[in-house]
Enzyme design. Structure first.
Site: not given
Length: 586
Positions: A53, A300, A99, A233, A156-157
């Site tokens: 990103y 993560y 996030e 993703e 994005n989404e």
């Protein structure tokens, strides 16, 4: 020069069918001196591509103050990907979620009252300026110009947020007019409505998911009738929030799902390959009925852990990839225990007043929000003179964003927490009411993007409004610098001290080294090593250690500064041999 395009059934690299096997690394979550190491370990796992990103608010936290150097040197990051012989996927948003605080959008966007993620002309004007700056970096690094970039993502989404096709069309126009000629993609969860709303004809749709591969690919195929299928993703782990558990995924399950994707001929981007860290105050927050601020670690449960060490998952996914593509014979070195030692901390006194004479402040009838103060740090202190009353009274507030410590004449009387949906606390008679409010992280998903932080509305005392507030911004990094410079008196007092309290310590190292700072004996606050802002800690868990990257340490003398808001039960800085990310789900 090489070429990259989309064919009837496959991605085409130099005209030949090509399966993307990618992993996500966010350059802004990793120390720049460690970028090369993380990228190299991705190649050794068998990946052929790195995805990242671009965080707008990291590059331009204040309007017009653009920075693409140091931690923000996207160009250097992409050059390192190319030097490792890998391709790159760039996802500049402008919204990224990730996030990351405010989903990557600068807070000044909302302060200007633009409508985010829409075709609002004011918003699009700012987005256009941002994207053109990003593409000045990306365009000369596209594959057909000798660089690594093979795909660029639009938004994005978006299908989970809106359906403004004019907005997406303008993003495409700006992207193409800025010299981006590689294929353009979108990503959405494999839900029919999201896939329909979140893309345009001519953009290649991809999916985001972590399980039920055949079902999700079938849904994606209904909306992307030709060309390669891709999971942009592939969720191989998950993130953590304060007060929760440390989330992990079963290694075998992640490996099986990756195998299913690759066996189906789909391309993949593993999210995350290496998560890194929400250093400083960069963590985001979720709000799906309850506000949940995210922890400092962005480990993560990725194949490469927060400190860049290969995990069991690394080797399992490497074995899967080896069934479908060439994998280097070389393996990365296993991680070794970090230096373990304990450092006594000296009490450096209270810090909530430090530097306030030069801090942004406001005196007004109503409390000023962080946004009205233009404040990007974690804390604002609100003070007001109380009317005369002789028995405990009820203080009520419209909203606290996000956690407040309430005191009267310097004596603590309680806290108000957004996570608990608190709106009231009883206070005793006194002269001055003080409310210290912490922004615990900007919401990164949904319709709360850009919401104001601080003390919202006019507080009431037994139903009557309190007026005449002084709102004082506290820059925790600036305060830590003041303490480290020795401008506050210290003592050897090691008993529990009323907070907020500052603490300092010194330690020697034989050489630079990754360190893991134990926070289990502390309350809530912020920590710095050699002036580098490691991030937040909180007894609320699950995270019990803060990662110290080797490049911020030095041979010889090093310093640690702790800004404790509540109570430091253990006046020592203890360094652990490895990560302590908290309890798992039983």
């Amino acid at each position: 020069m090489s070429t990259f395009s989309i064919g009837d059934t496959d991605f085409l690299r130099d005209g030949r069918a090509h399966q993307i096997i990618s992993g996500a690394i966010h350059y802004f979550r990793v120390h720049p001196d460690q970028w090369r190491d993380r990228i190299r370990k991705a190649r050794l796992m068998g990946l052929n591509t790195i995805e990242t990103y671009v965080a707008w608010n990291a590059h331009e936290p204040r309007r017009g103050e653009w920075n693409a150097t140091g931690w923000n040197d996207l160009g250097r990051f992409l050059d390192l990907v190319r030097e490792e012989g890998m391709d790159a996927i760039v996802r500049p948003g402008p919204y990224i979620c990730a996030e990351w605080h405010n989903g990557g959008l600068p807070t000044w966007l909302a302060a200007d009252e633009t409508t985010l993620r829409t075709s609002d002309p004011d918003y699009l004007a700012d987005v256009t300026d941002y994207l053109r700056r990003v593409y000045e970096i990306v365009a000369p690094r596209q594959i057909q110009r000798g660089g690594p970039v093979v795909l660029v993502q639009i938004e994005n989404e978006y299908g989970a947020y809106g359906s403004d096709k004019a907005y997406l069309e303008e993003l495409v126009r700006v992207t193409q007019s800025s010299g981006i000629t590689v294929p353009l993609t979108t990503v959405d969860q494999p839900v029919d409505q999201m896939l329909a709303d979140g893309s345009l004809a001519g953009l290649h749709r991809t999916g985001s998911f972590g399980s039920r591969v055949p079902e999700r690919l079938a849904t994606l195929r209904r909306h992307q009738a030709t060309g390669p299928l891709m999971c942009s993703e592939f969720w191989d782990g998950w993130f953590d929030w304060w007060g929760g558990i440390h989330h992990t995924t079963e290694v075998a399950a992640s490996a099986d799902d990756l195998d299913a994707l690759l066996s189906a001929g789909a391309s993949v981007n593993i999210y995350m390959f290496h998560g890194g860290t929400n250093f400083g105050l960069t963590n985001g927050a979720n709000h799906k009925g309850r506000y949940l601020p995210l922890v400092t670690s962005y480990d993560y449960d990725a194949p490469l852990d927060e400190a860049g060490n290969p995990t069991e998952k690394y080797y399992a996914l490497r074995d899967v990839i080896a069934k479908h593509a060439p994998v280097p014979d070389e393996l990365p070195e296993a991680g070794s225990p970090a230096p373990s030692f304990t450092v006594p901390l000296q009490h450096a006194g209270p810090w909530s007043d430090a530097g306030t004479t030069a801090a942004p402040s406001s005196s007004a009838e109503c409390p000023a929000t962080f946004d009205e103060l233009g404040h990007l740090s974690a804390l604002v202190r609100y003070d007001v003179e109380l009317p005369e009353f002789h028995a405990p009274a009820m203080l009520t507030v419209d909203d606290i964003r996000d956690l407040a410590w309430v005191s009267v004449d310097g004596r603590s009387v309680g806290t108000l927490a957004r996570t608990r949906h608190d709106h009231a606390v009883s206070i005793p008679p006194g002269r001055t009411l003080s409310i210290l409010v912490e922004d615990q992280g900007r919401v990164n998903y949904g319709d709360r993007l850009g919401e104001e932080k601080g003390l919202i509305g006019v507080p009431l005392l037994d139903g009557e409004p309190l007026h005449g507030w002084r709102s004082t911004a506290l820059d925790v990094a600036g305060i830590a610098d003041t303490i480290a410079a020795g401008d506050m008196e210290t003592s050897t007092e090691s008993n529990v001290v009323d907070a907020p309290s500052a603490w300092i310590g010194e330690f020697d190292l034989r050489t630079e080294a990754d360190l893991f700072l134990d926070t289990a004996g502390w309350g809530k606050g912020y920590t710095f090593v050699n002036g580098f802002f490691l991030g937040r800690y909180w007894r609320n868990g699950p995270q019990r250690s803060l990662y110290v990257p080797a490049p911020v340490t030095r041979r010889g003398s090093n310093s640690v500064v702790v800004l404790e808001i509540e109570h430091l039960r253990n006046a020592h800085a203890r360094f652990l041999p490895g990560l302590a990310l908290g309890d798992l789900e039983e």
